[in-house]
Design a protein around this motif. Structure first.
Motif, mmCIF file in Angstrom:
data_model
loop_
_atom_site.group_PDB
_atom_site.id
_atom_site.type_symbol
_atom_site.label_atom_id
_atom_site.label_comp_id
_atom_site.label_asym_id
_atom_site.label_seq_id
_atom_site.Cartn_x
_atom_site.Cartn_y
_atom_site.Cartn_z
ATOM 1 N N ARG A 261 0.836 -1.197 0.000
ATOM 2 C CA ARG A 261 0.000 0.000 0.000
ATOM 3 C C ARG A 261 0.869 1.244 0.000
ATOM 4 O O ARG A 261 1.855 1.320 0.736
ATOM 5 C CB ARG A 261 -0.894 0.033 1.250
ATOM 6 N N SER A 262 0.489 2.216 -0.809
ATOM 7 C CA SER A 262 1.178 3.492 -0.784
ATOM 8 C C SER A 262 0.966 4.151 0.586
ATOM 9 O O SER A 262 -0.160 4.220 1.089
ATOM 10 C CB SER A 262 0.608 4.402 -1.882
ATOM 11 N N THR A 263 2.060 4.596 1.172
ATOM 12 C CA THR A 263 2.009 5.140 2.532
ATOM 13 C C THR A 263 2.824 6.423 2.595
ATOM 14 O O THR A 263 3.999 6.430 2.239
ATOM 15 C CB THR A 263 2.584 4.111 3.532
ATOM 16 N N CYS A 264 2.191 7.499 3.021
ATOM 17 C CA CYS A 264 2.863 8.794 3.091
ATOM 18 C C CYS A 264 2.988 9.247 4.547
ATOM 19 O O CYS A 264 2.077 9.018 5.353
ATOM 20 C CB CYS A 264 2.083 9.841 2.295
ATOM 21 N N TYR A 265 4.112 9.884 4.852
ATOM 22 C CA TYR A 265 4.298 10.423 6.201
ATOM 23 C C TYR A 265 5.270 11.585 6.164
ATOM 24 O O TYR A 265 6.060 11.745 5.239
ATOM 25 C CB TYR A 265 4.772 9.346 7.176
#
Length: 271
Positions: A261-265
């Protein structure tokens, strides 16, 4: 994929036009969905009043006197209320026709959705009985997250997206809640303190509540039960913003993959 706010928005959109009305016809154009549609569904629903619609996780539960129809929107589906006689298009797979001149239509381009019939108590159905608590209920707490996470090494984002932990926290809202709580999504869930889990539980509740208030998140394939898209997407702080600047501190948002899953932080705001 429609997430919990989109499903809740769909429920609120379709219920006023369908609940309390009697089914006078069912047309199944494509029975091969995620699970086959019961071939007896038209006979089972004929002349049955729709008593209520509830939601459990991302399932819509349509309650009739003789059983429950378990609906799921899959990856890109929708349920909408339309005037009877509205011509069907390519991906319009199931119509339930009511005596008030309305139809409830399941549209699902990828056919990952479902309409599953059960005449047993719905809470005992295999799709429902092992689900965790609803995120907006009193049963979902930071203490629960803390206790379940002990000695576990999986990333916290994957942990809160597990339906055994809590239902309905999909990819979009997991990104947003973790940002609100200041927690990196790739941190081992067993290394997070009780206090920070309390903050995360409150963030999950706040993000989902806000998304429901404004009608779900606009995705390219999703529309709500009234045919109108949601508008939460304009408020997203993390999801889909890899490489952009954090709205809080201006740091460049990083994008990684967790469980495919694409995960941004934000490396400054989230630790």
């Amino acid at each position: 994929m429609p997430e919990l706010p989109e499903v809740e928005t769909t429920l609120r959109g379709i219920a006023p036009h369908t609940v309390g009305n009697k089914v006078i016809g069912v047309e199944v154009r494509q029975p091969r969905l995620r699970w086959p549609v019961n071939p007896d569904l038209p006979a089972l629903l004929f002349e049955q009043p729709l008593l209520s619609i509830t939601r459990r996780a991302k399932y819509l539960l349509l309650h009739f006197p003789n059983g429950t129809l378990i609906g799921h929107l899959g990856m890109s589906g929708s349920m909408r209320v339309l005037p009877a006689g509205t011509p069907a298009e390519k991906h319009d797979h199931v119509d339930i026709v009511f005596d008030n001149g309305q139809i409830l239509r399941l549209t699902d381009p990828r056919r990952f959705g479902a309409m599953v019939w059960t005449d047993r108590p719905v809470e005992q159905h295999d799709l429902i009985r092992k689900l965790g608590p609803e995120p907006l209920s009193d049963a979902f707490t930071g203490e629960r997250l803390y206790e379940l996470s002990r000695k576990r090494k999986q990333p916290v984002k994957t942990f809160i997206m597990d339906n055994h932990t809590v239902v309905g926290v999909g990819n979009i809202y997991a990104n947003e809640a973790l940002f609100m709580a200041g927690i990196r999504p790739d941190r081992a869930c067993g290394n997070i303190s009780r206090h920070r889990y309390e903050e995360l539980a409150q963030a999950i509740k706040a993000v989902l509540t806000r998304a429901i208030e404004v009608g779900g998140t606009t995705l390219k394939d999703f529309v709500g039960g009234d045919g109108k898209p949601g508008y939460f997407a304009i408020e997203l702080s993390m999801y889909g913003r890899g490489g952009e600047f954090c709205k809080e501190c201006g740091t460049t948002i990083r994008e990684i993959r967790l469980n495919n899953r694409s995960t941004c932080y934000c490396p400054s705001c989230q630790t």
